[in-house]
Design an enzyme around this catalytic site. Structure first.
Site, PDB file in Angstrom:
ATOM      1  N   SER A 128       0.828  -1.205   0.000  1.00 28.04           N
ATOM      2  CA  SER A 128       0.000   0.000   0.000  1.00 28.04           C
ATOM      3  C   SER A 128       0.856   1.246   0.000  1.00 28.04           C
ATOM      4  O   SER A 128       1.954   1.263   0.546  1.00 28.04           O
ATOM      5  CB  SER A 128      -0.914   0.037   1.224  1.00 28.04           C
ATOM      6  OG  SER A 128      -1.651   1.244   1.209  1.00 28.04           O
ATOM      7  N   LYS A 182      -4.466  -6.831   3.279  1.00 28.08           N
ATOM      8  CA  LYS A 182      -4.457  -5.696   2.325  1.00 28.08           C
ATOM      9  C   LYS A 182      -5.877  -5.392   1.860  1.00 28.08           C
ATOM     10  O   LYS A 182      -6.260  -4.228   1.702  1.00 28.08           O
ATOM     11  CB  LYS A 182      -3.546  -5.988   1.132  1.00 28.08           C
ATOM     12  CG  LYS A 182      -3.573  -4.896   0.045  1.00 28.08           C
ATOM     13  CD  LYS A 182      -3.132  -3.562   0.611  1.00 28.08           C
ATOM     14  CE  LYS A 182      -3.087  -2.361  -0.291  1.00 28.08           C
ATOM     15  NZ  LYS A 182      -3.817  -2.202  -1.471  1.00 28.08           N
ATOM     16  N   HIS A 185      -7.503  -3.595   4.618  1.00 26.20           N
ATOM     17  CA  HIS A 185      -6.924  -2.242   4.592  1.00 26.20           C
ATOM     18  C   HIS A 185      -7.691  -1.381   3.592  1.00 26.20           C
ATOM     19  O   HIS A 185      -8.072  -0.247   3.882  1.00 26.20           O
ATOM     20  CB  HIS A 185      -5.437  -2.322   4.210  1.00 26.20           C
ATOM     21  CG  HIS A 185      -4.820  -1.007   3.803  1.00 26.20           C
ATOM     22  ND1 HIS A 185      -5.068  -0.413   2.572  1.00 26.20           N
ATOM     23  CD2 HIS A 185      -4.003  -0.152   4.456  1.00 26.20           C
ATOM     24  CE1 HIS A 185      -4.423   0.731   2.492  1.00 26.20           C
ATOM     25  NE2 HIS A 185      -3.760   0.919   3.623  1.00 26.20           N
ATOM     26  N   ASN A 186      -7.921  -1.922   2.417  1.00 23.11           N
ATOM     27  CA  ASN A 186      -8.632  -1.147   1.401  1.00 23.11           C
ATOM     28  C   ASN A 186     -10.086  -0.901   1.794  1.00 23.11           C
ATOM     29  O   ASN A 186     -10.634   0.158   1.506  1.00 23.11           O
ATOM     30  CB  ASN A 186      -8.553  -1.848   0.042  1.00 23.11           C
ATOM     31  CG  ASN A 186      -7.217  -1.613  -0.636  1.00 23.11           C
ATOM     32  OD1 ASN A 186      -6.225  -1.382   0.029  1.00 23.11           O
ATOM     33  ND2 ASN A 186      -7.195  -1.688  -1.946  1.00 23.11           N
ATOM     34  N   GLU A 189      -9.973   1.851   4.011  1.00 26.38           N
ATOM     35  CA  GLU A 189      -9.710   3.026   3.161  1.00 26.38           C
ATOM     36  C   GLU A 189     -11.027   3.553   2.561  1.00 26.38           C
ATOM     37  O   GLU A 189     -11.279   4.765   2.543  1.00 26.38           O
ATOM     38  CB  GLU A 189      -8.724   2.593   2.064  1.00 26.38           C
ATOM     39  CG  GLU A 189      -8.420   3.582   0.972  1.00 26.38           C
ATOM     40  CD  GLU A 189      -7.496   2.948  -0.095  1.00 26.38           C
ATOM     41  OE1 GLU A 189      -6.411   2.441   0.256  1.00 26.38           O
ATOM     42  OE2 GLU A 189      -7.876   2.938  -1.290  1.00 26.38           O
TER      43      GLU A 189
HETATM   44  C1  6PG Z   1      -3.195   1.407  -1.639  1.00 26.08           C
HETATM   45  C2  6PG Z   1      -4.460   1.589  -2.406  1.00 26.08           C
HETATM   46  C3  6PG Z   1      -4.338   0.993  -3.768  1.00 26.08           C
HETATM   47  C4  6PG Z   1      -5.392   1.476  -4.743  1.00 26.08           C
HETATM   48  C5  6PG Z   1      -6.769   1.069  -4.370  1.00 26.08           C
HETATM   49  C6  6PG Z   1      -7.810   1.869  -5.104  1.00 26.08           C
HETATM   50  O1  6PG Z   1      -3.299   0.866  -0.557  1.00 26.08           O
HETATM   51  O2  6PG Z   1      -2.142   1.822  -2.114  1.00 26.08           O
HETATM   52  O3  6PG Z   1      -5.511   0.967  -1.722  1.00 26.08           O
HETATM   53  O4  6PG Z   1      -4.277  -0.391  -3.621  1.00 26.08           O
HETATM   54  O5  6PG Z   1      -5.332   2.847  -4.827  1.00 26.08           O
HETATM   55  O6  6PG Z   1      -6.898  -0.281  -4.688  1.00 26.08           O
HETATM   56  O7  6PG Z   1      -8.968   1.156  -5.047  1.00 26.08           O
HETATM   57  P1  6PG Z   1     -10.285   1.547  -5.779  1.00 26.08           P
HETATM   58  O8  6PG Z   1      -9.961   1.788  -7.231  1.00 26.08           O
HETATM   59  O9  6PG Z   1     -11.148   0.342  -5.595  1.00 26.08           O
HETATM   60  O10 6PG Z   1     -10.779   2.772  -5.111  1.00 26.08           O
END
Ligand code: 6PG
Length: 476
Positions: A128, A182, A185-186, A189
């Site tokens: 990430s 991960k 984590h997303n 996010e």
């Molecule tokens: C990270 C982000 C990366 C990516 C996302 C975007 O941790 O660096 O999460 O993995 O920016 O996957 O996800 P979406 O396109 O689903 O918003």
């Protein structure tokens, strides 16, 4: 063979990861399906370290020291399988394939098992931090065997972000553990971003403030408990004006949020595990809803004035209320995410250390935030914490913020400003702390229409009421 590690797939993430490795003194083998990318990387950044470029996969593999470590950085799904299929026949026992893409953890489990059958290690690794993170220090979440980590650990820990001298990388657990965390984590996010977006929307509606004024508020918040990468870049994005029209940038962007799928996977997995990650789910659905333009247009036509006019009495009180509501809802999102990781860890036997997770998310990653230190402390102090909400630091914040949280959600509902994540987080909090839940009625209804039985508060056993008969109770 001289290279210590190789990267195949040199689009921006792979390219930046390769440069990060080289800048940290590792000799990096390079490969890409079309060799132009490999050549341009060497031409533009060859002076950053030692690269060993190859045009064929066979030469690439031959350029690596044994046991070989190959990072695969291609699109998740079929492209990843295609590269693995090409690699495997060229590798030898003990070699390591590292998938640093956003793979689904179930795919990772499948691939790990298949490669184990060939005597190879397969290490699904969450990375990430976006493009900048990959180059300057991401948060790295490797799964796979402990043995593979003996080779990869020293390399990854060196290129990862460092916080207080501690690398944002650790071995997460076997097979799919790295990609699972991960994924969560997303999911967090997604929740974090939705909460920020709702806070912005509330400030805009309640204060009739401009995006630039709201940027200032976020900048201020970033100096306190909310300090985080996402709050920081929110100030940046809200403060930006569109060069073509001079209008606020957020006003010229189409209001339909997209997603590549990790949020959706998180929700799907939570449903399977029975973990109520309501904040993450609402955030994911809010993105889907935003994309249904036709329905939105129809509803807008049918209900043009469904909300009341919003009159905020005191600006500072309102801003502080929104800040508190944001902090409490954010704590709920993290509490739910950590519950999800714990459940996944139990289901798949990963033995994931929750305090350790918080430690490696303090830097490098998209959800890096000051309060991850508090999460680390909470789980380090009490490994079996029932929920993050009751850890002292969090309980204090949430407890003190309850009146503000209720005011914000109630005012928003009256004014017709949608706050799916704020409201569902508050509902989650109230449901968790309720003395009695109406789940008892659900059980009664299930028993009434389908003889699905129920348990009693005063006696052990499983019971059924003869609803269609004399309504006496029988032991099932
Ligand atoms: C990270 C982000 C990366 C990516 C996302 C975007 O941790 O660096 O999460 O993995 O920016 O996957 O996800 P979406 O396109 O689903 O918003």
């Amino acid at each position: 063979a001289t290279a210590q590690i190789g990267v195949t797939g040199l689009a921006v993430m792979g390219r930046n990861l390769a440069r990060n490795l080289a800048r940290n003194g590792f000799t990096v083998a390079l490969h890409n399906r079309s060799p132009e990318r490999t050549r341009s990387l060497v031409a533009e950044h060859g002076d950053e370290g030692t690269f060993v470029p190859s045009e064929s996969m066979a030469d690439f593999v031959a350029s690596l020291e044994r046991p070989r470590a190959v990072i695969v950085m291609v699109k998740a799904g079929a492209p990843t399988d295609a590269v693995i299929d090409e690699l495997v026949p060229l590798l030898e026992e003990g070699d390591i394939v590292v998938d640093c893409g956003n793979a689904h953890f179930a795919d990772t489990r499948r691939r790990e098992e298949a490669l184990r059958g060939h005597g190879l290690h397969f290490v699904g690794t969450g990375v990430s931090g976006g493009e900048e993170g990959a180059l300057r220090g991401p948060s790295i979440m490797p799964g796979g065997s402990a043995e593979s980590y003996r080779k990869l650990g020293p390399i990854f820990e060196k290129i990862a972000a460092q916080v207080d001298g501690v690398p944002c990388c650790r071995h997460i657990g076997p097979d799919g553990a790295g990609h699972f965390v991960k994924m969560v984590h997303n999911g967090i996010e997604y929740a974090d971003m939705q909460l920020i977006a709702e806070a912005y929307d509330l400030l805009r509606a309640g204060l009739s403030a401009s995006p630039a004024e709201i940027a200032e508020i976020f900048r201020e918040w970033n100096g306190g408990e909310l300090e985080s990468f996402l709050i920081e870049i929110t100030a940046d994005v809200l403060g930006h004006s569109d060069p073509a029209t001079a209008r606020p940038f957020v006003d010229v962007v189409l209001d339909q949020a997209e997603q590549k799928g990790t949020g959706r996977w998180t929700v799907q997995s939570a449903l399977d595990l029975g973990i109520p990650i309501t904040g993450i789910a609402e955030a994911t659905f809010a993105r889907s809803l935003s994309g249904h333009a036709d329905q939105r247009a129809a509803a807008r036509r049918a209900f043009p004035d469904a909300g009341e006019k919003w009159q905020v009495d005191d600006r500072d009180t309102f801003v502080e209320d929104v800040r508190r509501a944001l902090l409490s809802s954010k704590i709920v999102a993290y509490a739910q995410g950590f519950d999800h990781i714990r459940a996944g860890s139990q289901e798949y036997d990963w033995d994931i250390d929750l305090g350790g997770m918080a430690t490696i998310w303090r830097g490098g990653c998209i959800i890096r935030a000051r309060f991850l230190d508090r999460i680390r402390e909470a789980y380090d102090t009490e490994r079996d914490l029932p929920t993050l909400l009751v850890a002292p630091w969090f309980a204090d914040r949430v407890g003190a913020g309850v009146p503000a949280w209720r005011r914000v959600v109630a005012d928003a509902a009256r004014a017709g400003v949608p706050t799916p994540a704020f409201s569902s987080s508050l509902a989650y909090f109230d449901a968790l702390r309720a003395e009695r839940l109406p789940a008892a009625l659900i059980q009664g209804l299930r028993d009434n229409f389908g003889a699905h039985t129920y348990h009693r508060v005063d006696r052990e056993g499983t019971f059924h009421t003869l609803w269609a008969g004399d309504r006496s109770e029988v032991e099932a």
